[in-house]
Design a protein around this motif. Structure first.
Motif, short mmCIF file in Angstrom:
data_model
loop_
_atom_site.label_atom_id
_atom_site.label_comp_id
_atom_site.label_asym_id
_atom_site.label_seq_id
_atom_site.Cartn_x
_atom_site.Cartn_y
_atom_site.Cartn_z
N LEU A 92 0.81 -1.21 0.00
CA LEU A 92 0.00 0.00 0.00
C LEU A 92 0.84 1.26 0.00
CD1 LEU A 92 -2.75 1.40 0.28
CD2 LEU A 92 -2.44 1.30 2.75
N ALA A 93 1.92 1.28 0.79
CA ALA A 93 2.67 2.52 0.96
C ALA A 93 4.15 2.24 0.92
CB ALA A 93 2.29 3.20 2.28
N GLU A 94 4.90 3.25 0.59
CA GLU A 94 6.35 3.18 0.59
C GLU A 94 6.88 4.16 1.61
OE1 GLU A 94 7.67 4.02 -3.29
OE2 GLU A 94 6.78 2.26 -4.20
N LEU A 95 7.92 3.74 2.32
CA LEU A 95 8.54 4.58 3.31
C LEU A 95 10.03 4.57 3.01
CD1 LEU A 95 7.74 4.66 7.05
CD2 LEU A 95 10.10 4.48 6.33
N HIS A 96 10.56 5.68 2.56
CA HIS A 96 11.94 5.77 2.12
C HIS A 96 12.79 6.38 3.22
CE1 HIS A 96 10.57 5.90 -2.36
NE2 HIS A 96 10.19 4.82 -1.72
N THR A 97 13.87 5.74 3.57
CA THR A 97 14.78 6.25 4.57
C THR A 97 16.08 6.65 3.89
OG1 THR A 97 13.81 4.74 6.16
CG2 THR A 97 15.91 5.76 6.76
N ILE A 208 2.84 4.63 13.16
CA ILE A 208 3.24 3.35 12.58
C ILE A 208 4.39 3.56 11.59
CG2 ILE A 208 2.48 1.53 10.99
CD1 ILE A 208 1.56 1.06 13.80
N TYR A 209 4.28 4.61 10.79
CA TYR A 209 5.28 4.87 9.75
C TYR A 209 6.54 5.53 10.32
CZ TYR A 209 1.22 3.98 6.85
OH TYR A 209 0.12 3.40 6.28
N LEU A 210 6.43 6.13 11.49
CA LEU A 210 7.58 6.80 12.08
C LEU A 210 8.49 5.83 12.85
CD1 LEU A 210 5.90 10.05 13.46
CD2 LEU A 210 7.41 9.87 11.49
N GLN A 211 8.09 4.58 12.97
CA GLN A 211 8.88 3.64 13.77
C GLN A 211 10.34 3.52 13.33
OE1 GLN A 211 6.65 -0.02 13.67
NE2 GLN A 211 5.08 0.71 15.07
N PRO A 212 10.63 3.35 12.02
CA PRO A 212 12.05 3.25 11.63
C PRO A 212 12.84 4.51 11.99
CG PRO A 212 10.63 2.51 9.85
CD PRO A 212 9.75 3.16 10.86
N LEU A 213 12.24 5.68 11.85
CA LEU A 213 12.92 6.93 12.20
C LEU A 213 13.19 7.00 13.69
CD1 LEU A 213 13.99 9.75 11.58
CD2 LEU A 213 11.64 10.59 11.73
N ILE A 214 12.22 6.62 14.50
CA ILE A 214 12.40 6.66 15.96
C ILE A 214 13.50 5.68 16.37
CG2 ILE A 214 11.29 6.23 18.17
CD1 ILE A 214 10.44 8.81 16.81
N ARG A 350 -0.81 8.05 22.74
CA ARG A 350 0.51 8.28 23.34
C ARG A 350 1.50 8.40 22.19
NH1 ARG A 350 5.04 5.36 25.36
NH2 ARG A 350 5.78 6.15 27.37
N SER A 351 1.99 9.60 21.96
CA SER A 351 2.84 9.86 20.80
C SER A 351 4.08 8.99 20.81
CB SER A 351 3.25 11.34 20.77
OG SER A 351 4.18 11.57 19.75
N ILE A 352 4.49 8.56 19.62
CA ILE A 352 5.68 7.72 19.50
C ILE A 352 6.94 8.46 19.91
CG2 ILE A 352 6.18 8.32 17.09
CD1 ILE A 352 6.85 5.33 16.66
N PHE A 353 6.90 9.81 19.91
CA PHE A 353 8.08 10.58 20.33
C PHE A 353 8.36 10.40 21.82
CE2 PHE A 353 6.56 12.96 16.58
CZ PHE A 353 7.70 12.86 15.81
N CYS A 354 7.35 9.97 22.58
CA CYS A 354 7.55 9.72 24.01
C CYS A 354 8.52 8.56 24.24
CB CYS A 354 6.22 9.44 24.69
SG CYS A 354 5.10 10.84 24.73
N GLU A 355 8.79 7.77 23.21
CA GLU A 355 9.75 6.68 23.35
C GLU A 355 11.19 7.19 23.38
OE1 GLU A 355 9.17 3.68 20.43
OE2 GLU A 355 7.01 3.49 20.80
N LEU A 356 11.42 8.41 22.93
CA LEU A 356 12.75 8.99 23.03
C LEU A 356 13.03 9.32 24.49
CD1 LEU A 356 12.57 11.40 19.95
CD2 LEU A 356 13.67 9.16 20.06
N PRO A 357 14.15 8.89 25.03
CA PRO A 357 14.38 9.01 26.49
C PRO A 357 14.43 10.44 27.00
CG PRO A 357 16.37 8.26 25.34
CD PRO A 357 15.26 8.21 24.34
#
Length: 572
Positions: A92-97, A208-214, A350-357
């Motif tokens: 469905l989608a592409e996520l380019h890093t 969901i899509y921000l997981q690789p970046l995080i 709960r924003s995924i950015f909260c996983e950053l320490p």
């Protein structure tokens, strides 16, 4: 065999005639690509190029310019990566890093520490309180000035807007704030970290899509990556930290999880947001700004012109990141378009950015984009002054709201004897047709310096006495420089003064260099300006974008000048 430039161009045109053919070329080795390499090699024998498409791809990958394509579930509930890489799915989608490191900019990475003027004025994000507080909390990170401070910006657009195709593309850009202010927001120093494409906006499921970046940001914070410093001829362990995000308000909600709708739409006032539902206009308004005034200010006891009540409440306290994180400890992570979410309270996830320490301790996590605030304010001012249909805030329903709130009785609608028509009294901000023509004529005949704005005169419709089709930067330029001229010419003094002061506030707020003393003055002034506007405009004028200027001076105090924290560079 000799080939002319026309022969080479002709072959290129044949090979990349349409998008589908181009995609086929890039997806893997292709006979046509091999022919192209052979053709170029015969035409220019001394040209040093790889002999095949695969060799070229490997060479680019070794330079660190590779990208990874990750497939997503159609329900936006997960990415097929790591342990789920080989699961069955529908693409469905592409996520380019993309990871980029330029050795020529290593000297500039130390500019914020070695060359920045430290005279107390705000010129760079490093002069803001958020940067200084981050250094205080993380001295080991601040010890090496080459460690990178990042800002994240994202917005959606439709690349096929000229066609009737439903599509949403969300690039996620990273900016390096170590660089000088004239470099850090330039496109050549921005990093395209993610590209989320699909038939619709990811909404709150963007996490969901921000997981690789995080995951990469966690790695860059914990251990860093070995990096070569060309200026010192040595390697070092480079670390990176995300300081904040920059978005328009809808994207703000997607990334932060704070709902932008309802009675608690302001993330700064949070649970103490003063809001009121307008029964007739059928919208929320945020017009009780007297809480920000000094406790003994005379406007706090003004019932007749404002909301009919005396205001004794103190200003709402700012919510801390640690408090937000604690309130979300038991918050269930639910993703996917078909699953229900809890609608209790303004926090929707709960924003995924909260996983950053370090995220919970950042003083400024999410910026409110000044660019879009200015555009919305100009739309509301012009729409109401020129009485533009569907844009004016002073309409019959707004007058009935005044009657419902029992304020400004002179503007209440009056029924005529036949009970078929309603008579609306002329407001102080209303203009006659002749005054509207003068107002539009000033904007139509204005001569602007080259490259400071587009041709605004094209947006002025003299016959219809309205403005339409102007861009965001045009609104920025009009708010700062043009609008005070016709406003002063045709409006009553008390209306003109309030609007000109509002224009002056944004002009001074957007300075490249500003002092803390100026910010203190601006903070006091905008509180009085907004309350003055409340005595002129109807309640429907005060939607959330009119409320945000109250908090903009404090954002500059925390994050530095506006130019480093708005969406102009990202959208361009």
């Amino acid at each position: 065999m000799d080939y002319s430039r026309d022969d080479i161009d002709g072959l290129l045109n044949d090979q990349f005639r349409d998008v589908a053919q181009a995609k086929e070329v890039y997806d893997g080795p292709n006979e046509d690509v091999k022919k192209y390499y052979n053709l170029v090699k015969e035409a220019m024998p001394k040209l040093n190029i790889p002999p095949s498409y695969n060799k070229t791809k490997c060479m680019v990958k070794n330079l660190g310019l590779d990208y990874e394509k990750i497939d997503a579930c159609p329900n936006d509930c997960m990415l097929f990566r790591n342990d789920h890489k080989d699961d069955e799915f529908v693409i469905l989608a592409e996520l380019h890093t993309q990871k980029v490191m330029c050795s020529k900019t290593t000297d500039s990475l130390r500019w914020h520490d070695k060359e920045r003027s430290k005279d107390g004025k705000l010129r760079h994000p490093a002069d803001g309180q958020a940067w200084k507080d981050f250094d205080r909390l993380h001295p080991d990170f601040a010890l090496d000035s080459r460690n990178v401070r990042l800002g994240l910006a994202s917005d959606g657009f439709n690349p096929f807007r000229a066609m009737s195709i439903s599509h949403s593309t969300w690039p996620v850009m990273l900016m390096a704030y170590n660089l000088p202010p004239w470099m850090c927001m330039k496109s050549e120093y921005s990093i395209l970290s993610l590209l989320i494409v699909g038939p619709r906006s990811p909404g709150y499921d963007i996490d969901i899509y921000l997981q690789p970046l995080i995951d990469e940001l966690k790695l860059l914070w914990d251990t860093g990556v070995e990096t070569y410093d060309a200026s010192r001829n040595q390697t070092f362990q480079m670390r990176a930290a995300l300081m904040w995000t920059i978005n328009d308000f809808p994207a703000y909600a997607m990334l932060s999880g704070w709902s932008i709708k309802g009675k608690l739409a302001c993330p700064y006032c949070n649970y103490n947001t003063n809001s009121h539902y307008l029964k007739h206009s059928q919208k929320m308004c945020y017009m009780d700004h007297r809480v920000f005034l000094p406790m003994y200010h005379p406007w706090r006891s003004n019932k007749r012109s404002l909301n009919g009540k005396t205001e004794c409440s103190p200003p709402p306290p700012l919510i801390k990141g640690t408090d937000v994180l604690n309130s979300l400890q038991d918050f269930e992570k639910v993703f996917g378009k078909k699953r229900k979410r809890s609608n209790d309270g303004p926090l929707k996830k709960r924003s995924i950015f909260c996983e950053l320490p370090y995220w919970q301790h950042n003083l400024l996590c999410h910026n409110i984009d000044v660019m879009h605030i200015e555009k919305n304010i100009v739309d509301s001012i012009l729409g109401t002054l020129l009485d533009i249909l569907s844009k004016t805030k002073d309409h019959a329903k707004a007058r009935y709201d005044l009657k419902e709130m029992r304020i400004r009785k002179n503007l209440h609608p009056k029924d005529t004897g036949d009970n078929k028509r309603t008579k609306l009294a002329k407001a102080c901000l209303s203009m006659a047709n002749g005054e509207k023509s003068v107002f539009c004529g000033v904007l139509k005949t204005a001569k602007l310096p080259d490259d400071c704005a587009s041709n605004i005169s094209r947006c002025v419709k003299l016959d219809e006495r309205k403005l339409s089709g102007y861009k965001t930067h045009d609104a920025h330029f009009m708010l700062h420089y043009l609008l005070p001229i016709p406003i002063k010419s045709v409006l009553p003094d008390h209306v003109a003064i309030a609007l000109i002061c509002l224009c002056s506030f944004f002009q001074r707020l957007c300075q490249k260099v500003i002092t803390l003393e100026e910010l203190d003055c601006l903070e006091v002034e905008i509180r009085e300006i907004i309350n003055q506007l409340k005595r002129i405009y109807p309640p429907s004028f005060f939607y959330i974008m009119i409320h945000f200027p109250i908090h903009l001076a404090n954002e500059v105090r925390l994050g530095g000048p506006v130019q480093n924290r708005w969406m102009y560079s990202t959208e361009r």
